[in-house]
Design a protein around this motif. Sequence first.
Motif, PDB file in Angstrom:
ATOM      1  N   LEU A  42       0.967  -1.270   0.034  1.00 28.40           N
ATOM      2  CA  LEU A  42      -0.122  -0.047   0.200  1.00 28.40           C
ATOM      3  C   LEU A  42       0.866   1.174  -0.113  1.00 28.40           C
ATOM      4  O   LEU A  42       0.585   2.292  -0.851  1.00 28.40           O
ATOM      5  CB  LEU A  42      -0.895  -0.026   1.281  1.00 28.40           C
ATOM      6  CG  LEU A  42      -1.729   1.060   1.319  1.00 28.40           C
ATOM      7  CD1 LEU A  42      -2.720   1.145   0.114  1.00 28.40           C
ATOM      8  CD2 LEU A  42      -2.737   1.008   2.660  1.00 28.40           C
ATOM      9  N   THR A  43       1.815   1.214   0.916  1.00 25.43           N
ATOM     10  CA  THR A  43       2.694   2.513   0.784  1.00 25.43           C
ATOM     11  C   THR A  43       3.576   2.711  -0.649  1.00 25.43           C
ATOM     12  O   THR A  43       3.584   3.717  -1.023  1.00 25.43           O
ATOM     13  CB  THR A  43       3.830   2.076   2.031  1.00 25.43           C
ATOM     14  OG1 THR A  43       3.173   1.900   3.180  1.00 25.43           O
ATOM     15  CG2 THR A  43       4.810   3.358   2.009  1.00 25.43           C
ATOM     16  N   ALA A  44       3.989   1.577  -1.043  1.00 24.12           N
ATOM     17  CA  ALA A  44       4.505   1.584  -2.394  1.00 24.12           C
ATOM     18  C   ALA A  44       3.667   2.170  -3.497  1.00 24.12           C
ATOM     19  O   ALA A  44       4.100   2.861  -4.426  1.00 24.12           O
ATOM     20  CB  ALA A  44       5.300   0.231  -2.751  1.00 24.12           C
ATOM     21  N   THR A  45       2.498   1.595  -3.513  1.00 20.25           N
ATOM     22  CA  THR A  45       1.614   2.133  -4.356  1.00 20.25           C
ATOM     23  C   THR A  45       1.198   3.742  -4.284  1.00 20.25           C
ATOM     24  O   THR A  45       1.145   4.413  -5.348  1.00 20.25           O
ATOM     25  CB  THR A  45       0.165   1.339  -4.186  1.00 20.25           C
ATOM     26  OG1 THR A  45       0.340  -0.260  -4.246  1.00 20.25           O
ATOM     27  CG2 THR A  45      -0.888   1.877  -5.112  1.00 20.25           C
ATOM     28  N   LEU A  46       1.112   4.317  -2.892  1.00 22.24           N
ATOM     29  CA  LEU A  46       0.898   5.547  -2.762  1.00 22.24           C
ATOM     30  C   LEU A  46       2.040   6.620  -3.213  1.00 22.24           C
ATOM     31  O   LEU A  46       1.861   7.688  -3.763  1.00 22.24           O
ATOM     32  CB  LEU A  46       0.576   5.858  -1.380  1.00 22.24           C
ATOM     33  CG  LEU A  46      -0.773   5.205  -0.900  1.00 22.24           C
ATOM     34  CD1 LEU A  46      -0.906   5.355   0.788  1.00 22.24           C
ATOM     35  CD2 LEU A  46      -2.090   5.686  -1.726  1.00 22.24           C
ATOM     36  N   ILE A  47       3.319   6.008  -3.013  1.00 24.26           N
ATOM     37  CA  ILE A  47       4.429   6.611  -3.848  1.00 24.26           C
ATOM     38  C   ILE A  47       4.708   6.299  -5.143  1.00 24.26           C
ATOM     39  O   ILE A  47       5.091   7.501  -5.754  1.00 24.26           O
ATOM     40  CB  ILE A  47       5.696   6.016  -2.851  1.00 24.26           C
ATOM     41  CG1 ILE A  47       5.555   6.333  -1.320  1.00 24.26           C
ATOM     42  CG2 ILE A  47       6.911   6.986  -3.479  1.00 24.26           C
ATOM     43  CD1 ILE A  47       6.744   5.543  -0.617  1.00 24.26           C
ATOM     44  N   ALA A  48       4.379   5.243  -5.681  1.00 27.38           N
ATOM     45  CA  ALA A  48       4.785   5.016  -7.001  1.00 27.38           C
ATOM     46  C   ALA A  48       3.773   5.757  -7.876  1.00 27.38           C
ATOM     47  O   ALA A  48       3.941   5.995  -9.175  1.00 27.38           O
ATOM     48  CB  ALA A  48       4.595   3.446  -7.303  1.00 27.38           C
ATOM     49  N   LEU A  49       2.422   6.033  -7.425  1.00 28.39           N
ATOM     50  CA  LEU A  49       1.575   6.514  -8.482  1.00 28.39           C
ATOM     51  C   LEU A  49       1.965   7.883  -8.922  1.00 28.39           C
ATOM     52  O   LEU A  49       1.950   8.228  -9.795  1.00 28.39           O
ATOM     53  CB  LEU A  49       0.175   6.575  -7.782  1.00 28.39           C
ATOM     54  CG  LEU A  49      -0.970   7.213  -8.608  1.00 28.39           C
ATOM     55  CD1 LEU A  49      -1.252   6.565 -10.051  1.00 28.39           C
ATOM     56  CD2 LEU A  49      -2.220   7.095  -7.839  1.00 28.39           C
ATOM     57  N   PRO A  50       2.382   8.865  -7.838  1.00 30.00           N
ATOM     58  CA  PRO A  50       2.616  10.180  -8.232  1.00 30.00           C
ATOM     59  C   PRO A  50       4.002  10.022  -8.816  1.00 30.00           C
ATOM     60  O   PRO A  50       4.294  11.108 -10.270  1.00 30.00           O
ATOM     61  CB  PRO A  50       2.860  11.030  -7.088  1.00 30.00           C
ATOM     62  CG  PRO A  50       2.876  10.021  -6.135  1.00 30.00           C
ATOM     63  CD  PRO A  50       2.076   8.675  -6.466  1.00 30.00           C
ATOM     64  N   ILE A  51       4.866   9.181  -8.596  1.00 25.18           N
ATOM     65  CA  ILE A  51       6.329   9.278  -9.385  1.00 25.18           C
ATOM     66  C   ILE A  51       6.116   8.623 -10.898  1.00 25.18           C
ATOM     67  O   ILE A  51       6.716   9.161 -11.734  1.00 25.18           O
ATOM     68  CB  ILE A  51       7.080   8.244  -8.640  1.00 25.18           C
ATOM     69  CG1 ILE A  51       7.606   8.988  -7.515  1.00 25.18           C
ATOM     70  CG2 ILE A  51       8.494   7.877  -9.298  1.00 25.18           C
ATOM     71  CD1 ILE A  51       8.510   8.019  -6.408  1.00 25.18           C
TER      72      ILE A  51
END
Length: 294
Positions: free
Chosen positions: A98-107
């Motif tokens: 979940l944390t990786a998804t929230l970071i990867a989406l804007p990146i």
Amino acid sequence: MIAQTPDLARLKQQHGALFAAQQRYLRRLALIALAVGLYYLFFFQTFGIEWSRFTLGCQQLGRYFLRMFVWHDFLNWPFGYYFQQVGITLAIVFAGTLTATLIALPISFLAARNVMQGRVTRPISLLVRRLLDVLRGIDMAIWGLIFVRAVGMGPLAGVLAIVLQDVGLLGKLYAEGHEAVERSPSRGLSAVGANSLQKHRYGIFTQSFPTFLALSLYQIESNTRSAAVLGFVGAGGVGLVYAENMRLWNWDVVMFLTLILVAVVMVMDALSSRLRKRYITGKAIPLWQPPARD
């Protein structure tokens, strides 16, 4: 040689180019098959993998499988401890993914070429992609070893290892999903005066959302399997139980834990299918119909 029928001979005469292309395709396929066969021959000859060693390994695997399916003193196993470690593994997976998804989406928007297509922003896209390559190029187990040394043994190291690898993987896949969308909606939004944020939100992300959701759900399933390895390096979870029982040759416990993880993955796959059906396929909405006149 098989005699050709008159019909086949006539077809070859009429469509010579088509049959010639078929012959070239078959020759290329034969050359590829020959190259693959030569590679395997070179591999086994170079690294000295003998047939006797292969047969001995198969026999050892047979003994291990027999031990896996004979469960000794099953009722006295510490089931509470086993299920607690499985729960810790799932907690690590959900927190990390979940944390990786929230970071990867804007990146991912910074890495997408159709978003960062200006003269100034194009180098930023290149740098972000190289950063994602670095994060993705280091295996999760290596990240786990690094964070075990940095923050100590436990679930936190596992969460951080999943976050860094998944940011690199999901960021690249999300960016490719953004690049594959149809550009007409973004042009239409530009024509009506929408700003960049609105175009990215309604013109790109609306189309790439099914890819985003499918990749995120799949990554949760994949991390459930991969997180078991993190326990071997001290990052907590069921991998620690795996390592303990493999070292003690308790292959029956190893099989029991494996079956639990398989069942967990099957349940998660069923939940993922329902979410995909709900948010990707959707439900048909009846169109508005004017009221019937008397």
